[in-house]
Scaffold this motif. Structure first.
Motif, short mmCIF file in Angstrom:
data_model
loop_
_atom_site.label_atom_id
_atom_site.label_comp_id
_atom_site.label_asym_id
_atom_site.label_seq_id
_atom_site.Cartn_x
_atom_site.Cartn_y
_atom_site.Cartn_z
N LEU A 1 18.38 -9.84 18.25
CA LEU A 1 18.67 -8.87 17.18
C LEU A 1 19.01 -9.58 15.87
O LEU A 1 18.54 -9.20 14.80
N GLY A 2 19.83 -10.60 15.96
CA GLY A 2 20.18 -11.36 14.76
C GLY A 2 18.99 -12.10 14.17
O GLY A 2 18.78 -12.10 12.95
N LEU A 3 18.19 -12.73 15.03
CA LEU A 3 17.04 -13.49 14.55
C LEU A 3 16.00 -12.58 13.89
O LEU A 3 15.42 -12.93 12.86
N LEU A 4 15.77 -11.41 14.48
CA LEU A 4 14.79 -10.49 13.89
C LEU A 4 15.29 -9.92 12.57
O LEU A 4 14.52 -9.78 11.61
N SER A 5 16.57 -9.57 12.52
CA SER A 5 17.13 -9.02 11.27
C SER A 5 16.98 -10.01 10.13
O SER A 5 16.65 -9.63 9.00
N LEU A 6 17.22 -11.29 10.42
CA LEU A 6 17.07 -12.32 9.39
C LEU A 6 15.62 -12.45 8.97
O LEU A 6 15.30 -12.50 7.78
N PHE A 7 14.72 -12.49 9.92
CA PHE A 7 13.30 -12.70 9.60
C PHE A 7 12.73 -11.59 8.73
O PHE A 7 12.01 -11.86 7.76
N VAL B 1 0.82 -1.21 0.00
CA VAL B 1 0.00 0.00 0.00
C VAL B 1 0.85 1.26 0.00
O VAL B 1 0.59 2.21 -0.74
N SER B 2 1.90 1.28 0.84
CA SER B 2 2.63 2.52 1.09
C SER B 2 4.01 2.57 0.45
O SER B 2 4.66 3.62 0.49
N GLY B 3 4.50 1.46 -0.07
CA GLY B 3 5.81 1.47 -0.70
C GLY B 3 6.94 1.58 0.31
O GLY B 3 6.92 0.99 1.38
N ILE B 4 7.93 2.39 -0.03
CA ILE B 4 9.15 2.48 0.76
C ILE B 4 8.89 2.97 2.19
O ILE B 4 9.59 2.57 3.12
N ASP B 5 7.87 3.79 2.38
CA ASP B 5 7.59 4.31 3.71
C ASP B 5 7.39 3.19 4.73
O ASP B 5 7.68 3.35 5.91
N ALA B 6 6.85 2.05 4.28
CA ALA B 6 6.55 0.96 5.21
C ALA B 6 7.81 0.28 5.74
O ALA B 6 7.74 -0.45 6.73
N LEU B 7 8.95 0.51 5.11
CA LEU B 7 10.18 -0.14 5.57
C LEU B 7 10.62 0.37 6.94
O LEU B 7 11.47 -0.25 7.59
N TRP B 8 10.06 1.50 7.40
CA TRP B 8 10.40 1.97 8.73
C TRP B 8 9.92 0.99 9.81
O TRP B 8 10.49 0.94 10.89
N PHE B 9 8.87 0.24 9.52
CA PHE B 9 8.35 -0.68 10.54
C PHE B 9 9.35 -1.78 10.90
O PHE B 9 9.67 -1.94 12.08
N PRO B 10 9.87 -2.58 9.95
CA PRO B 10 10.85 -3.59 10.35
C PRO B 10 12.11 -2.99 10.96
O PRO B 10 12.72 -3.58 11.85
N ILE B 11 12.51 -1.80 10.49
CA ILE B 11 13.69 -1.15 11.07
C ILE B 11 13.42 -0.82 12.53
O ILE B 11 14.23 -1.10 13.43
N GLY B 12 12.27 -0.23 12.80
CA GLY B 12 11.94 0.13 14.17
C GLY B 12 11.72 -1.07 15.06
O GLY B 12 12.17 -1.09 16.23
N TYR B 13 11.04 -2.10 14.55
CA TYR B 13 10.80 -3.31 15.35
C TYR B 13 12.12 -3.93 15.80
O TYR B 13 12.24 -4.43 16.92
N THR B 14 13.11 -3.93 14.92
CA THR B 14 14.40 -4.54 15.25
C THR B 14 15.25 -3.62 16.12
O THR B 14 15.83 -4.06 17.12
N THR C 1 9.61 -8.24 3.59
CA THR C 1 9.94 -7.18 2.63
C THR C 1 9.90 -7.70 1.21
O THR C 1 9.39 -7.04 0.30
N VAL C 2 10.43 -8.91 0.99
CA VAL C 2 10.40 -9.52 -0.34
C VAL C 2 8.96 -9.69 -0.80
O VAL C 2 8.60 -9.34 -1.94
N TYR C 3 8.10 -10.23 0.06
CA TYR C 3 6.70 -10.45 -0.32
C TYR C 3 6.02 -9.13 -0.66
O TYR C 3 5.24 -9.06 -1.62
N GLY C 4 6.27 -8.10 0.13
CA GLY C 4 5.63 -6.82 -0.13
C GLY C 4 6.05 -6.21 -1.44
O GLY C 4 5.21 -5.71 -2.22
N VAL C 5 7.36 -6.24 -1.72
CA VAL C 5 7.86 -5.64 -2.96
C VAL C 5 7.34 -6.41 -4.18
O VAL C 5 6.86 -5.81 -5.16
N VAL C 6 7.41 -7.74 -4.16
CA VAL C 6 6.93 -8.53 -5.29
C VAL C 6 5.42 -8.42 -5.43
O VAL C 6 4.89 -8.37 -6.55
N GLY C 7 4.72 -8.35 -4.31
CA GLY C 7 3.26 -8.25 -4.37
C GLY C 7 2.76 -7.00 -5.04
O GLY C 7 1.66 -6.97 -5.60
#
Length: 497
Positions: free
Chosen positions: A271-277, A69-82, A282-288
Motif C-alpha cells: 500500500l505504501g509503495l503503490l501510494s508513493l509510485f 485525455v480525460s482530466g480529473i476523471d482519470a484520477l479514479w484509476f490510481p485511487i482504485g488500483y491502490t 499523475t504529475v506527468y499527466g497534468v503537465v502533459g
C-alpha cells in the motif's frame, strides 16, 4: 527522441534482468523454488516484487495518458488500483497464504473438493492472464516504436523472449529478485525526471520550459471536470477494488510468504509503495496537458516517454529520457513475468504433472496466444484496456475467493455457476461495448460492466449453493479452520528472501 537513447536504455534493462534471472537459477533447485520460492520470501522483498509486477503498462504509461485525455476523471484509476490492496489486506491475503496452495485452482479444489471447479478456475485464470499480458505487449510495442523507430513487433517479441528466458531458468525464486529490482527502477525512472519537470514548470529552475506559458491552464474551464457519469465512476471502482482480489499474478505472490502474518505485512508495505509510485504518473499527466497538447493528442500513452526530452532538452533531457524508457520497459517485463509464472504454475499443475520441466514448457506456452493477439491488434488506451481485465477478474475469480474464504455454504456447483455467469456476462459486455457508439444508451453499461456483472456473479454463486447444500465439501470444516486459525510464529526464520 534520439534512437541511441532508446537502444541504450532497452539493452541495459534487458541485460540486468537476464543477469538477475540467471543468478536466481543458481539457487532454484527444487519444485517448490520454481512455484512459490519455497515460501521463504520476506515482506519487504515480496512487497517490492508485488509492486514490480502490479505496476504494469497501465500504471507507467496509461494513467498519464488518461489524465491528458480525460482530466480529473482519470484520477479514479490510481485511487482504485491502490485501494484494492485494502480489500486484499482485510479479506484475502492471510487466509490465502494459510491455504497451503500453489495456485488459485489448487485453492478451488482444496476448498470445494471438486476437480470440475478446479478446471473451470484454471480456464478463467489462464484467460485473465492472457487478457492482461496483451496490454503489456502493446505497451512494449509503443515504447519501441516511439523511442527507436523500429517496428512494433520488435517490442512485443523482445519482452516475450526476455521473460521466457528469465522464467524458465529460475522460476518464482528468480522472478522475485527481478521484480523487486524492477519496482525500484520504475519508481526512480518516474520520480527523478518528474522532480526536474516540476522545477522547470514552477519556474524554480531555468530551461526551455521557463515556467507555465501565460494563459495556459492544466484543467481549462472548457474541459468537463468530473464529466463521467456516476454510474461509470461507481462501476470502475467496483472493477478495480474487487478485481485486485482475483489477479492471479498478485495472489500467487502471497503463497511465497512464510506465514499469514507475513502476508499481511507484505500487503501493508505494498500500500505504501503503490501510494508513493502513483504520485508521479499523475504529475506527468497534468503537465502533459499543457506542454504536449499536440503529441499527446496523437498518442496520449506516450506522454511519459516524450515529456522529459521535450521540457528539459539537451544532454540532461537525453539522460532523463533514457531513464524513463528503461523504467517503461521494466514495467512490461516485470508484469509479464509475474503473469507468465502464475499461468505456468496453473498449466503445469493441470496438464503437465507439476514438474520443473512441465513448468518450463508451460511458461513458453503461456505467452504464445497473447503474443499472437498483440501482433494482430492495435493498442487501445492502456489503462482503459487493463480496467476491463479488472472487471472480468472481479466477475469471476474474486467471488470464488471471497465466498470460498468467508462463507461455509459455498458448493462446487455454486462456484462454477457464479464464475461462468460472471465470465459470460462480462465477456459479452466487453465484446459488444467495442461495437457500440458513445451515443448509444447502452454504452456506459457495456464499457463499464462491473456494476452489474459482479453482483450477478455473487448472486448466482449464492443461490445455486443454497439450492445444492448436499454438494458441500466433506472436508470444508477442516479447511476453513486452516484458513482462519493463525499459525505459530516461526522459531527460526530462514534468512533467505
Amino acid at each position: 527522441m534520439n534512437p541511441a537513447i532508446g537502444y541504450t536504455a532497452l539493452i541495459s534493462v534487458s541485460v540486468i534482468t537476464a543477469l538477475i534471472g540467471f543468478y536466481g537459477l543458481r539457487i532454484s533447485r527444487t519444485t517448490s523454488d520454481f512455484y512459490v520460492a519455497s515460501r521463504t520470501v520476506r515482506p519487504w522483498w515480496n512487497a517490492s516484487a508485488i509492486g514490480g509486477e502490479y505496476l504494469s503498462a497501465a500504471s507507467f504509461l496509461g494513467i498519464a495518458g488518461l489524465i491528458v485525455v480525460s482530466g480529473i476523471d482519470a484520477l479514479w484509476f490510481p485511487i482504485g488500483y491502490t485501494a484494492g490492496y485494502l480489500m486484499l489486506l482485510f479479506f484475502v491475503a492471510a487466509p490465502l497464504r494459510r491455504s497451503g496452495a500453489y495456485t488459485i485452482p489448487d485453492f478451488a479444489q482444496a476448498r470445494l473438493n471438486s476437480t470440475r471447479a478446479r478446471y473451470v478456475t484454471s480456464l478463467l485464470v489462464v484467460a485473465v492472464g492472457w487478457f492482461y499480458i496483451v496490454p503489456q505487449l502493446h505497451g512494449a510495442a509503443l515504447t519501441i516504436r516511439t523511442t527507436t523507430g523500429l517496428p512494433s513487433w520488435v517490442g512485443a517479441g523482445a519482452v516475450v523472449v526476455i521473460v521466457c528466458l528469465t522464467v524458465i531458468t529460475g522460476g518464482m525464486r528468480s522472478i522475485t529478485f527481478v521484480q523487486a529490482f524492477q519496482y525500484w527502477l520504475k519508481l526512480t525512472a518516474l520520480a527523478v525526471p518528474a522532480i526536474f519537470i516540476l522545477l522547470l514548470v514552477t519556474g524554480a529552475a531555468g530551461g526551455p520550459a521557463g515556467g507555465v506559458p501565460a494563459g495556459a491552464e492544466f484543467f481549462p474551464a472548457s474541459d468537463p471536470l468530473g464529466g463521467d457519469s456516476t454510474y461509470r465512476v461507481a462501476s470502475l471502482m467496483i472493477a478495480l477494488l474487487f478485481g485486485t482480489l482475483g489477479l492471479p499474478h498478485v495472489l500467487v505472490r502471497f503463497y511465497t510468504n512464510p506465514d499469514g502474518a507475513a502476508a499481511r505485512r507484505t500487503t501493508l508495505i505494498v500500500l505504501g509503495l503503490l501510494s508513493l509510485f502513483y504520485l508521479f504518473p499523475t504529475v506527468y499527466g497534468v503537465v502533459g496537458r499543457v506542454f504536449l497538447p499536440g503529441g499527446a493528442a496523437r498518442s496520449p500513452d506516450a506522454t511519459v516517454l516524450l515529456l522529459p526530452g521535450t521540457l528539459v532538452g539537451g544532454l540532461g533531457g537525453d539522460i532523463l529520457s533514457a531513464l524513463v524508457v528503461a523504467g517503461a520497459f521494466a514495467a512490461f517485463l516485470s508484469t509479464t513475468s509475474g503473469l507468465v509464472v502464475s499461468l505456468a504454475g496453473v498449466i503445469s499443475q493441470d496438464l503437465l504433472g507439476g514438474s520443473v520441466r512441465g513448468f518450463r514448457i508451460a511458461a513458453v506456452a503461456a505467452v504464445i496466444v497473447p503474443l499472437g493477439v498483440a501482433l494482430l491488434t492495435d493498442s487501445l488506451g492502456l489503462a482503459g484496456s487493463v480496467g476491463l481485465v479488472f472487471a472480468f477478474t472481479a466477475s469471476t475469480v474474486c467471488p470464488l475467493l471471497l465466498l470460498g474464504i468467508w462463507w461455509r455454504g459455498l458448493t462446487d456447483a455454486g462456484a462454477i455457476a457464479g464464475m461462468l455467469t460472471g465470465g459470460v456476462l462480462c465477456g459479452a459486455a466487453i465484446i459488444l461495448g467495442a461495437r457500440v457508439g458513445v451515443e448509444s444508451p447502452w454504452h456506459d453499461l457495456l464499457t463499464q460492466p462491473a456494476a452489474w456483472t459482479v453482483p450477478a456473479a455473487f448472486l448466482s454463486m449464492v443461490l445455486v449453493s443454497l439450492a445444492t447444500p448436499q454438494r458441500r465439501s466433506v472436508t470444508m470444516a477442516r479447511f476453513m479452520t486452516k484458513l482462519h486459525v493463525p499459525e505459530r510464529p516461526l522459531s527460526s526464520p530462514n534468512p533467505r528472501g
